[in-house]
Enzyme design. Structure first.
Site, PDB file in Angstrom:
ATOM      1  CB  VAL B 140      -0.598   0.444   1.097  1.00  0.00           C
ATOM      2  CG1 VAL B 140      -1.866  -1.262   1.287  1.00  0.00           C
ATOM      3  CG2 VAL B 140      -0.829   0.702   2.280  1.00  0.00           C
ATOM      4  CD  GLU B 141       4.737   2.172   3.374  1.00  0.00           C
ATOM      5  OE1 GLU B 141       4.968   3.139   3.511  1.00  0.00           O
ATOM      6  OE2 GLU B 141       3.774   1.551   4.366  1.00  0.00           O
TER       7      GLU B 141
END
Lengths: 333, 333
Positions: B140-141
Site C-alpha cells: 500500500v506504499e
C-alpha cells in the site's frame, strides 16, 4: 566523411536554406550563419497585461505548485508530475495520477512553458493561466473539484494572508478564488526558465560553449529543417503538426477542434532541456533521445539519419540543457 | 490563577516530581529546575559502527529519498509521505500510497528519526537501516519488489557511480544492492535534524528563548508527567504504551509481538516539531495540537487539563519547532 555529411545536409534542406536566406558555409567549421536561426532564451517570457509578475504572486504560486492538499487524495501536487528532481517532468511514459490512474499522454516539462503560445499537447488552452486549473480538476490527475480546493486553502490563515499580499488591489469578497490560484501558478511557472545553455552561450559569442560535434549537430538540425518547427526561444513554434509515433492512436488536437486537419496533430514540444525530459513523444513510448531523433527524421522529414548524424544531433540536444531554476522547497502551512 | 495552576500541577504529579528528585519552585517564575528534565538536540544522532556517516552516503541517500522510480507506479518516493514541504510528513490522517490505497496509520515525520531507538509506530524495526526498505516494498506504499528497485537503479550509470563512491571498500559483485540502499537512506535521514528550537536555546541559557507562557507550559508538561515518556533529545522514550485514541481499533505492537501487554500499544512519537506534524495519533484522526494534548491528558494521565493549561502546553509545543534541515532538491539522473 564530415564534408560529405554537411554537403548532403545542405542538399536535402536546400529549400529551407534558401527560404531562410542562408548561403552555404565557406568551410566546414563556419557555423556563423546558423546564429540567426536560433534565439537565446530571454530571462523571462512575455508577461500578460492582466497578470503582472510580482514577487508575492510568484511566492504564492510556488506554494500552490507544491501543495498536495488541493488534490482529492491529499498527496498529489503539480510537483508530482512536474517534479523539480526530474527536469520538472516525471520521466515515466504517461502521467500517473489519482488512485494510480494512468493518463493518455506524457507529462511535459513546465520549464520555459511561459514561452509557449499554446498549452498542453493538444493546445486546448492558450496560456498558463488557462492551463493551471486543468490538472487540479482532471479525474485522472489531482481529481479535485475547484470549489473544494479553494475551501481547503481557505482553512489556512497563512494562505489567506498570501493571497491578500499577492492581490492587494482586489476588493471582492473572496480573495482565495480560482482566478487568483491560476494567476499565481502561472506567475510561478513564468520564473521556471533555463537560460545559459551551451547553445545560448554560443549564440552570444562564446565560440567554445559548444563542441565541434554539437556544432555539426546544430548544422544538421538546421539544414534538415528541424528548425522549421523547433524554433524561437523555446525551440517550439507552439503550432500543431500531424504525427503518429509508434504505439500512439491518440487523435491529439482533433479531440479539441473536431477538424480533420487536426487529426493526430500535436503541439511541437520544446527542445530546451530535452536531454532531461525523457521519455519522449505524446505517448512517452520513446525511451532515448537518439530514438526520438530517428523517429522525427523518419516521420516528419522523411529522412533516415545515419548513425553519425544521429550522434551529432543528439550531442546538439545536450547543448540545449540550461541552468535549472534555483527553487527551495517551500514550508507549507 | 497562575499560582493555583502550578500548585495544582505539582500536586497532581507529586510522584513524578519526587521520583525525579525535584524540589518545588521557590517562586512562580523559577523554571531552572526544569532544565535537567530536557536535553538539547545534538547535531547528529548516534551513528552505528557498521554504517559510518559519509558525505557520499548522505548524498546518495538524498537521491534515493527523492527517487520515485523505485516505486511500482514510478511517481511515489519516500518524499511523497515524508514531504519536506510538510514537515517531512504528509499532513493527512493516514498515508496514501500505491494506486491511492490508504494505509492504517499516520505517516510519522522522519525529522530527528535517527534519535529513535525503535522505528515505525509499532517498532517492528530497531533502526533506520531496517526501516528504510519497508515502505519501498509495502503493497500500500511504494509497492515495489526490492529486486526490481535495484534493477531500475542499475539502469543509470550515474547511480552506479554514486554507489561506488559511497561504498569504496566494497569488493562484492553488485554495489547497487539492498543493504547499500538501506544504509544510504539511513545515513541521509540521520542528517535530518532540527536543532535550535526555542526549548533548546532556553536549555543552553537563553532565558528569553521561550515566552512566559511557554515556560508555564513546560512546567505543566513536566509536572503532569508527560516527560516520563516524552523524554530524551527527541522527546520520546522509543518505548511502547497502551493507548486507544478516538476512532482507533489498531492493535499496534501486538501485531508484531503477539504479546498481550502490547495490545493497542504504540511507540511514543517524538514531540519535536509537533506543531508541524499534524494531524495526530496513530490514526491521524486528531486534527489540532490542543485536541491532542487534551486526549493525551485524559488517556495517559487521567487528567482533564483546563483551557488555560491546554493553551500553555500548546504554546510549549510550539517551542519544540527547530531549524529545518536545508535540503536542496537533487537533480536525479
Amino acid at each position: 566523411m564530415q564534408k560529405k555529411r554537411i554537403f548532403r545536409g545542405l542538399l536535402v534542406s536546400a529549400c529551407t536554406a534558401v527560404a531562410l536566406g542562408l548561403s552555404a558555409p565557406t568551410f566546414a567549421g563556419d557555423y556563423d550563419q546558423y546564429r540567426d536561426m536560433f534565439e537565446p532564451l530571454p530571462a523571462l517570457p512575455p508577461i500578460p497585461a492582466d497578470n503582472s509578475l510580482t514577487d508575492e504572486k510568484v511566492e504564492l504560486g510556488k506554494f500552490l505548485f507544491f501543495e498536495p492538499r488541493i488534490s482529492s487524495s491529499g498527496v498529489i501536487s503539480c510537483a508530482t508530475c512536474h517534479n523539480p528532481a526530474l527536469g520538472w517532468g516525471d520521466r515515466i511514459p504517461r502521467a500517473v495520477g489519482h488512485d494510480g490512474q494512468v493518463g493518455e499522454r506524457n507529462s511535459p516539462t513546465v520549464l520555459n512553458s511561459g514561452f509557449f503560445e499554446a498549452q498542453f499537447w493538444d493546445g486546448r488552452e492558450d496560456d498558463l493561466e488557462g492551463q493551471a486549473l486543468g490538472p487540479i480538476q482532471d479525474a485522472v490527475e489531482m481529481a479535485m473539484p475547484l470549489e473544494e480546493a479553494i475551501a481547503r486553502l481557505e482553512e489556512f490563515p497563512e494562505y489567506i494572508d498570501m493571497f491578500d499580499a499577492a492581490y492587494p488591489d482586489y476588493d471582492g469578497d473572496n480573495v482565495v478564488n480560482t482566478d487568483h490560484v491560476a494567476k499565481a501558478l502561472a506567475s510561478f511557472q513564468r520564473t521556471l526558465n533555463t537560460p545559459n545553455s551551451d547553445l545560448d552561450r554560443w549564440l552570444v559569442g562564446d565560440e567554445d560553449a559548444m563542441t565541434e560535434q554539437q556544432k555539426r549537430g546544430m548544422a544538421l538540425f538546421a539544414d534538415n529543417g528541424c528548425v522549421a518547427c523547433h524554433r524561437g526561444p523555446a525551440l517550439t513554434d507552439s503550432n500543431f503538426h500531424q504525427i503518429q509515433v509508434p504505439g500512439s492512436e491518440d487523435k491529439g488536437r482533433y479531440l479539441v477542434t473536431g477538424e480533420e486537419r487536426d487529426k493526430y496533430a500535436f503541439k511541437t514540444p520544446t527542445l530546451r532541456n530535452v536531454a532531461l525530459t525523457y521519455p519522449y513523444m505524446n505517448n512517452g513510448e520513446t525511451e532515448t533521445l537518439k530514438e526520438a531523433i530517428e523517429i522525427m527524421g523518419q516521420e516528419m522529414l522523411d529522412t533516415d539519419f545515419t548513425e553519425d548524424e544521429l550522434e551529432d544531433i543528439e550531442a546538439f540536444m545536450h547543448a540545449l540543457t540550461g541552468e535549472m531554476p534555483d527553487i527551495t522547497i517551500p514550508a507549507l502551512p
